[in-house]
Every structure is written in C-alpha cells, then in structure tokens.
Design a protein around this motif. Structure first.
Motif, PDB file in Angstrom:
ATOM      1  N   UNK A   4       0.795  -1.217   0.000  1.00 54.09           N
ATOM      2  CA  UNK A   4       0.000   0.000   0.000  1.00 54.09           C
ATOM      3  C   UNK A   4       0.829   1.269   0.000  1.00 54.09           C
ATOM      4  N   UNK A   5       2.146   1.131   0.178  1.00 53.30           N
ATOM      5  CA  UNK A   5       3.010   2.305   0.263  1.00 53.30           C
ATOM      6  C   UNK A   5       3.000   3.098  -1.024  1.00 53.30           C
ATOM      7  N   UNK A  84     -13.085 -12.810  -6.354  1.00 56.93           N
ATOM      8  CA  UNK A  84     -13.429 -11.409  -6.147  1.00 56.93           C
ATOM      9  C   UNK A  84     -13.364 -11.036  -4.669  1.00 56.93           C
ATOM     10  N   UNK A  85     -13.886 -11.907  -3.817  1.00 59.93           N
ATOM     11  CA  UNK A  85     -13.828 -11.662  -2.383  1.00 59.93           C
ATOM     12  C   UNK A  85     -12.387 -11.648  -1.893  1.00 59.93           C
ATOM     13  N   UNK A  86     -11.583 -12.577  -2.417  1.00 60.18           N
ATOM     14  CA  UNK A  86     -10.172 -12.620  -2.042  1.00 60.18           C
ATOM     15  C   UNK A  86      -9.445 -11.363  -2.458  1.00 60.18           C
ATOM     16  N   UNK A  87      -9.780 -10.842  -3.640  1.00 55.11           N
ATOM     17  CA  UNK A  87      -9.163  -9.610  -4.117  1.00 55.11           C
ATOM     18  C   UNK A  87      -9.510  -8.423  -3.235  1.00 55.11           C
ATOM     19  N   UNK A  88     -10.768  -8.371  -2.788  1.00 56.82           N
ATOM     20  CA  UNK A  88     -11.184  -7.274  -1.901  1.00 56.82           C
ATOM     21  C   UNK A  88     -10.481  -7.371  -0.548  1.00 56.82           C
ATOM     22  N   UNK A  89     -10.372  -8.578  -0.016  1.00 58.84           N
ATOM     23  CA  UNK A  89      -9.686  -8.776   1.254  1.00 58.84           C
ATOM     24  C   UNK A  89      -8.214  -8.388   1.131  1.00 58.84           C
ATOM     25  N   UNK A  90      -7.574  -8.811   0.029  1.00 57.62           N
ATOM     26  CA  UNK A  90      -6.158  -8.492  -0.177  1.00 57.62           C
ATOM     27  C   UNK A  90      -5.960  -6.982  -0.287  1.00 57.62           C
ATOM     28  N   UNK A  92      -7.715  -4.658   1.171  1.00 58.87           N
ATOM     29  CA  UNK A  92      -7.838  -4.049   2.490  1.00 58.87           C
ATOM     30  C   UNK A  92      -6.609  -4.355   3.344  1.00 58.87           C
ATOM     31  N   UNK A  93      -6.186  -5.621   3.353  1.00 62.55           N
ATOM     32  CA  UNK A  93      -5.052  -6.021   4.196  1.00 62.55           C
ATOM     33  C   UNK A  93      -3.765  -5.367   3.731  1.00 62.55           C
ATOM     34  N   UNK A 100      -6.017   4.185  -1.602  1.00 64.69           N
ATOM     35  CA  UNK A 100      -6.689   4.758  -2.756  1.00 64.69           C
ATOM     36  C   UNK A 100      -7.826   5.673  -2.321  1.00 64.69           C
ATOM     37  N   UNK A 101      -8.554   5.260  -1.307  1.00 61.69           N
ATOM     38  CA  UNK A 101      -9.653   6.077  -0.790  1.00 61.69           C
ATOM     39  C   UNK A 101      -9.146   7.416  -0.269  1.00 61.69           C
TER      40      UNK A 101
END
Length: 394
Positions: A4-5, A84-90, A92-93, A100-101
């Motif tokens: 995320x950096x 898709x769920x895994x992508x969303x979790x990744x 966030x983590x 991005x937000x």
C-alpha cells in the motif's frame, strides 16, 4: 503494509500541480479523510460534497461482493465470486484500498479548492488543461463557474487564504454545475488513477487484450493520463509534478526497502541495503515507479535482455512478476512448484528456498508485513537449491 506504500507516493505529484497551495489550504480535510459524524456521514463537508458530485473515495462503500454477471453478460461462478472476495480482502489487508480512498478524497478536495482559488483571482488553467477537464477553452465557462463559486460557496479564512468548506453546487446554474462536476471528476481521476474499465483502450476489453494487459492496466492508463498529458501540456506545473512524483516514488521505495530489510538475517541485511539504497538504485526506482514513466520501464526491461543487458528496473517492482503476461508467470511458477509438492515424498529430497519461492508465487501469497517476514525467515533456514526431482539416468 508494503504493497500500500506506493499509493501514497502518487500524492506528491498531485500536490505539485499548484505548488502545494491547495494542499496546505485543505490540510484539515486530510486529517478527516475517514472521520464520520454520529449519523454515519463523513464529517468533512468538502469530502462529502466531492463524493456526491464524483463518487471519488467511495470504493470501500460501494464495492460490494455479490453474485451477478460479468461485463460480457455471463453469469459469475462460485470460483469467480471467491476470487473477487479474495481480491477485496487483499486490497484491504495490503493497504491498497484504504490508500486509494484517502488519495481520491484528498486530491479531489484539492481540485475543488483550486477552482475556489481561480474564482478569487488565481491563475486560470491553460487551454490544454481545460480541454482535458472537459471544458471548451474558448467558452466563458471558467468565468461562469467562478461566479457561481463566489456567489454560493461556504468558506472560511485560514492561514493560507480562503478555504472552501462547501461549494453548494445544488444552488448553481445547471450548466455551470454540470461543467464543474465534470471538470472535478476528470481532473481528480487523472491525478489519481483508479481501475476503471471504461477508460481502457478498446483492444484491452476483448479476451486476448485482457490476457495481455493483466496487472498492467495502471501502466496503460498512466501512458494516456500522465505521459501523453505531460507531453501535450508542457508547463511549469507539469514539470513540478513530474519531478516531485519521482521524488515521492523514490521515498516510497526507500521506505519499502527498509521494511523489506527488517526480516532479513543480519548477515544479509547490510549487503541488501547497500545494493538497494545506492544513489543509482534509488534514482532508477524513483523514475520507474512514478506514474509519468508509465510503459517506459517495462519497455526497457523487455528490450534490454535482447541486447545482452540486465533488466535495469526489475528490482523496483512490487508485483513479484516479470515482464511476461502474469498468467504465463503463474504457470511457470506452478510448474516449478511441483517439486515442492512431490519432492518431500522422496526420502533424499531437500526442501529448499527455490521451492518456497515457487509456492509463494503459485499460491498468490501477498507481500503483507508479518506474513512476508515469517516466510522470509523460514525460507532463509532452508538450503538454497534442491536436487531435481526428475533426474535422467546416467
């Protein structure tokens, strides 16, 4: 979190567009990026109005995982929903989605503030910039937007001048309101790229294009929104943005490298830092990771081996993939990982660092701090190589 950096590196280029003036004016909004009032609404009025006007910064709220259909009209499968769920979790983590937000919200309010500054007599954008925002440079729309800003906006006076609190666009002339909304949206999402299939080139939307462009959509979008834009505009603000974007990317690289080194044995840490934090390495990373470079580092890394040179920018990547199509990279790693699965069944097989690397790539294990460190420590305890599982008879 390591992956995320890079999100935060992009903010330096956006701030430089007006030499930091709007960033200082709207600094309170940065502190209130995620703050909500008792009624659950965003507490900052400017951010709240930005979300209503453009949807910027609302990915965490509106991106819900549910069964449905793909873009081509096909029913999604359980496997696709799980991915898709895994992508969303990744997201966030890893910090990518929150990062991005934050970027979209802060950069969006900076863009709105710049229009407030224009209304108060600030420098008017050049013709190329106005055209990119969707405003006809030959029209009087800038003057009309400025008049509505002065007439209806709620502001307060701070240490850096008049700060926009709320534009109250609902009270504006309809044409001026529509032009303002479009301009803010276009400028915000030019400065902060997001995964938007509507902005893809046509060839990227067919099945072959989707395979070729896997995980490269950011680079392709950057080519249009950053590289070609800079070539066309060619003004002082663009030059400032280009330089500070590289500086921010270099700083993010240094931070990520420092985090990477934490989990390395002391015997390797010094050598790793000397190599990765040399002036040359930092400079190349700053260039290759800046959005303005877009496709250029990838092109250089692809061509360099043909002429017998090493890939000069590959060490600075965060994706753990090479220049191949990611699907091919995964297949290669999955093939290598077969020894890691079947090898231990042989009594004389040594599980090695090669096996761990192949398994990590094949299983899409994210580079999350903590998990990454634990795997690195386990990997360092193993021999570097294993004997081949399938040996030819002498």
């Amino acid at each position: 979190v390591q992956t995320g950096i890079q999100n935060f590196a992009e903010i330096s280029g956006a701030i430089a567009e007006d030499f930091g003036v709007s960033a200082f004016q709207q600094f309170p909004a940065l502190l209130e990026t995620f703050k909500r009032a008792k009624d659950g609404q965003l507490s900052n009025e400017t951010i709240r109005e930005l979300a209503i006007l453009t949807g910027a910064g609302e990915e965490m709220s509106v991106r819900r995982i549910r069964s449905g259909y793909t873009d081509e009209g096909h029913r999604t499968t359980k496997v696709e929903e799980l991915i898709s769920k895994g992508g969303r979790l990744a997201g966030m983590v890893s910090g990518i989605t929150p990062g991005q937000t934050m970027l979209e919200r802060f950069v969006g309010v900076m863009v709105m503030q710049r229009w407030m500054n224009i209304a108060n007599g600030g420098k008017r954008p050049g013709k190329a910039r106005l055209a990119a925002m969707g405003i006809n440079p030959e029209s009087d729309m800038v003057n009309r937007i400025s008049a509505e800003m002065v007439k209806h906006s709620k502001t307060e006076t701070g240490g850096f001048g008049e700060r926009l609190i709320r534009a109250n666009v609902e009270s504006w002339d309809a044409d001026a309101a529509a032009a303002f909304r479009n301009a803010v949206q276009n400028e915000t999402f030019r400065l902060v790229l997001r995964n938007n299939p509507a902005s893809y080139a046509k060839w990227m939307t067919n099945e072959t294009g989707k395979v070729v462009a896997q995980l490269r959509t950011f680079s392709f979008q950057s080519w249009t929104a950053k590289t070609l834009y800079a070539v066309k505009v060619r003004d002082a603000a663009t030059a400032s943005s280009l330089v500070l974007s590289s500086v921010g990317a270099a700083a993010a690289y240094v931070l990520r490298t420092g985090i990477d080194s934490i989990d390395k044995p002391a015997s390797e840490r010094d050598k790793f830092l000397r190599q990765r934090l040399s002036i040359e390495a930092i400079a190349k990373a700053g260039f290759s990771r800046a959005a303005y470079s877009s496709l250029l580092p990838m092109a250089v890394d692809t061509v360099a081996p043909v002429f017998g040179y090493d890939e000069p920018f590959s060490y600075a990547r965060t994706s753990n993939i090479g220049n191949n199509v990611p699907t091919l990279d995964w297949l290669q790693n999955a093939w290598r990982a077969k020894s890691a699965v079947f090898g231990p069944m042989q009594s004389d097989y040594d599980f090695s660092q090669e096996d761990v690397k192949a398994l990590r790539a094949a299983l899409f294990i994210p580079r999350v701090m903590g998990v990454n460190g634990a795997l690195n420590r386990f990997q360092q305890s193993l021999p570097k190589t294993s004997k081949k599982l399938f040996r030819s008879n002498p």
